[in-house]
Design an enzyme around this catalytic site. Sequence first.
Site, PDB file in Angstrom:
ATOM      1  N   GLY A  12     -18.889 -16.845   5.397  1.00  0.00           N
ATOM      2  CA  GLY A  12     -20.131 -17.502   4.983  1.00  0.00           C
ATOM      3  C   GLY A  12     -20.476 -18.767   5.743  1.00  0.00           C
ATOM      4  O   GLY A  12     -21.233 -19.608   5.243  1.00  0.00           O
ATOM      5  N   SER A  13     -19.966 -18.901   6.967  1.00  0.00           N
ATOM      6  CA  SER A  13     -20.254 -20.160   7.684  1.00  0.00           C
ATOM      7  C   SER A  13     -21.724 -20.258   8.084  1.00  0.00           C
ATOM      8  O   SER A  13     -22.275 -21.362   8.138  1.00  0.00           O
ATOM      9  CB  SER A  13     -19.341 -20.309   8.901  1.00  0.00           C
ATOM     10  OG  SER A  13     -19.645 -19.368   9.899  1.00  0.00           O
ATOM     11  N   ASN A  14     -22.369 -19.144   8.353  1.00  0.00           N
ATOM     12  CA  ASN A  14     -23.812 -19.201   8.652  1.00  0.00           C
ATOM     13  C   ASN A  14     -24.611 -19.546   7.401  1.00  0.00           C
ATOM     14  O   ASN A  14     -25.593 -20.291   7.475  1.00  0.00           O
ATOM     15  CB  ASN A  14     -24.284 -17.883   9.256  1.00  0.00           C
ATOM     16  CG  ASN A  14     -24.007 -17.810  10.742  1.00  0.00           C
ATOM     17  OD1 ASN A  14     -24.608 -18.539  11.524  1.00  0.00           O
ATOM     18  ND2 ASN A  14     -23.066 -16.968  11.137  1.00  0.00           N
ATOM     19  N   ASN A 107     -31.740 -11.227   9.859  1.00  0.00           N
ATOM     20  CA  ASN A 107     -30.307 -11.010  10.111  1.00  0.00           C
ATOM     21  C   ASN A 107     -29.910 -11.795  11.350  1.00  0.00           C
ATOM     22  O   ASN A 107     -30.731 -12.022  12.241  1.00  0.00           O
ATOM     23  CB  ASN A 107     -30.038  -9.517  10.358  1.00  0.00           C
ATOM     24  CG  ASN A 107     -28.567  -9.232  10.617  1.00  0.00           C
ATOM     25  OD1 ASN A 107     -27.695  -9.753   9.914  1.00  0.00           O
ATOM     26  ND2 ASN A 107     -28.271  -8.429  11.622  1.00  0.00           N
ATOM     27  N   HIS A 109     -27.140 -11.565  14.430  1.00  0.00           N
ATOM     28  CA  HIS A 109     -26.222 -10.614  15.057  1.00  0.00           C
ATOM     29  C   HIS A 109     -25.571 -11.292  16.265  1.00  0.00           C
ATOM     30  O   HIS A 109     -26.264 -11.914  17.074  1.00  0.00           O
ATOM     31  CB  HIS A 109     -26.990  -9.359  15.498  1.00  0.00           C
ATOM     32  CG  HIS A 109     -26.094  -8.332  16.122  1.00  0.00           C
ATOM     33  ND1 HIS A 109     -25.269  -7.521  15.389  1.00  0.00           N
ATOM     34  CD2 HIS A 109     -25.861  -8.026  17.425  1.00  0.00           C
ATOM     35  CE1 HIS A 109     -24.575  -6.745  16.205  1.00  0.00           C
ATOM     36  NE2 HIS A 109     -24.920  -7.034  17.442  1.00  0.00           N
ATOM     37  N   THR A 141     -35.129  -4.144  10.316  1.00  0.00           N
ATOM     38  CA  THR A 141     -35.877  -2.889  10.205  1.00  0.00           C
ATOM     39  C   THR A 141     -34.858  -1.770   9.968  1.00  0.00           C
ATOM     40  O   THR A 141     -33.643  -2.000  10.052  1.00  0.00           O
ATOM     41  CB  THR A 141     -36.684  -2.604  11.490  1.00  0.00           C
ATOM     42  OG1 THR A 141     -35.784  -2.662  12.610  1.00  0.00           O
ATOM     43  CG2 THR A 141     -37.795  -3.617  11.681  1.00  0.00           C
ATOM     44  N   LEU A 144     -30.598  -0.012  12.807  1.00  0.00           N
ATOM     45  CA  LEU A 144     -29.597  -1.080  12.811  1.00  0.00           C
ATOM     46  C   LEU A 144     -29.731  -1.989  14.036  1.00  0.00           C
ATOM     47  O   LEU A 144     -29.731  -1.511  15.168  1.00  0.00           O
ATOM     48  CB  LEU A 144     -28.197  -0.449  12.782  1.00  0.00           C
ATOM     49  CG  LEU A 144     -27.019  -1.420  12.753  1.00  0.00           C
ATOM     50  CD1 LEU A 144     -26.934  -2.132  11.413  1.00  0.00           C
ATOM     51  CD2 LEU A 144     -25.718  -0.692  13.066  1.00  0.00           C
ATOM     52  N   ASP A 145     -29.825  -3.296  13.787  1.00  0.00           N
ATOM     53  CA  ASP A 145     -29.832  -4.320  14.844  1.00  0.00           C
ATOM     54  C   ASP A 145     -30.962  -4.124  15.861  1.00  0.00           C
ATOM     55  O   ASP A 145     -30.786  -4.402  17.051  1.00  0.00           O
ATOM     56  CB  ASP A 145     -28.472  -4.352  15.572  1.00  0.00           C
ATOM     57  CG  ASP A 145     -27.322  -4.714  14.644  1.00  0.00           C
ATOM     58  OD1 ASP A 145     -27.569  -5.425  13.653  1.00  0.00           O
ATOM     59  OD2 ASP A 145     -26.183  -4.288  14.908  1.00  0.00           O
TER      60      ASP A 145
END
Length: 209
Positions: A12-14, A107, A109, A141, A144-145
Amino acid sequence: MKNIVILISGRGSNMEAVVRAAESQQWPARIAAVISNKPEAKGLEFARARGIPTAVVANKEYASRAEFDAALQEAIDRFEPDLVVLAGFMRILTAPFVQHYEGRMLNIHPSLLPLFPGLGTHQQALDAGEQEHGATVHFVTAELDHGPVVAQARVPVLPGDTEDTLSARVLAEEHKLYPHAVRLFVEDRLKIENGDVRILEDAAAETTS
Ligand code: GAR
């Protein structure tokens, strides 16, 4: 005031970087909840200590992806989010779930998308002999990614780098990049046009253009 719900699976650092930035920069937003699919996620402790509501929707308690996503959606929507922030949320999401949050789910990535979608991005960058690596914030969306890119941060790949040294260099950039991107959303400065993100100069630009 916008409601932000942050989803995590682990450290959870972000999430922490976004929470700290929202507070210190006094965003017109509040972190309405932090939700994890893992009860043992470390990041939940930070959220609880800050007095942020937390919830766990444990994926292993659901027989199918669809059932899990439906339960997760219900847990998220209880907090009436304007924005859902995936911060190390390690689940592939079903299309109905993604569609429900279309244009309001981000998100981060750990690669320079479209390079290296999926897992193991740092090792993949090393194996490919890349001289540059980094992180991408994008709208989510169904594929994925692959959603519209909001912002990227670049770091050099240095001689002797390992997965650990490279991921640490990228993570330090993620902690600046994600708060920056979330803030743009909160300030209504992100517009998706023909599948691309346009960043407005400031909120006033929208009303005058
Ligand atoms: C971050 O590096 C994030 O980019 C990555 O997981 C890490 C989570 O760290 N996300 C993905 O790989 C998503 N596919 P954190 O829990 O400390 O924020």
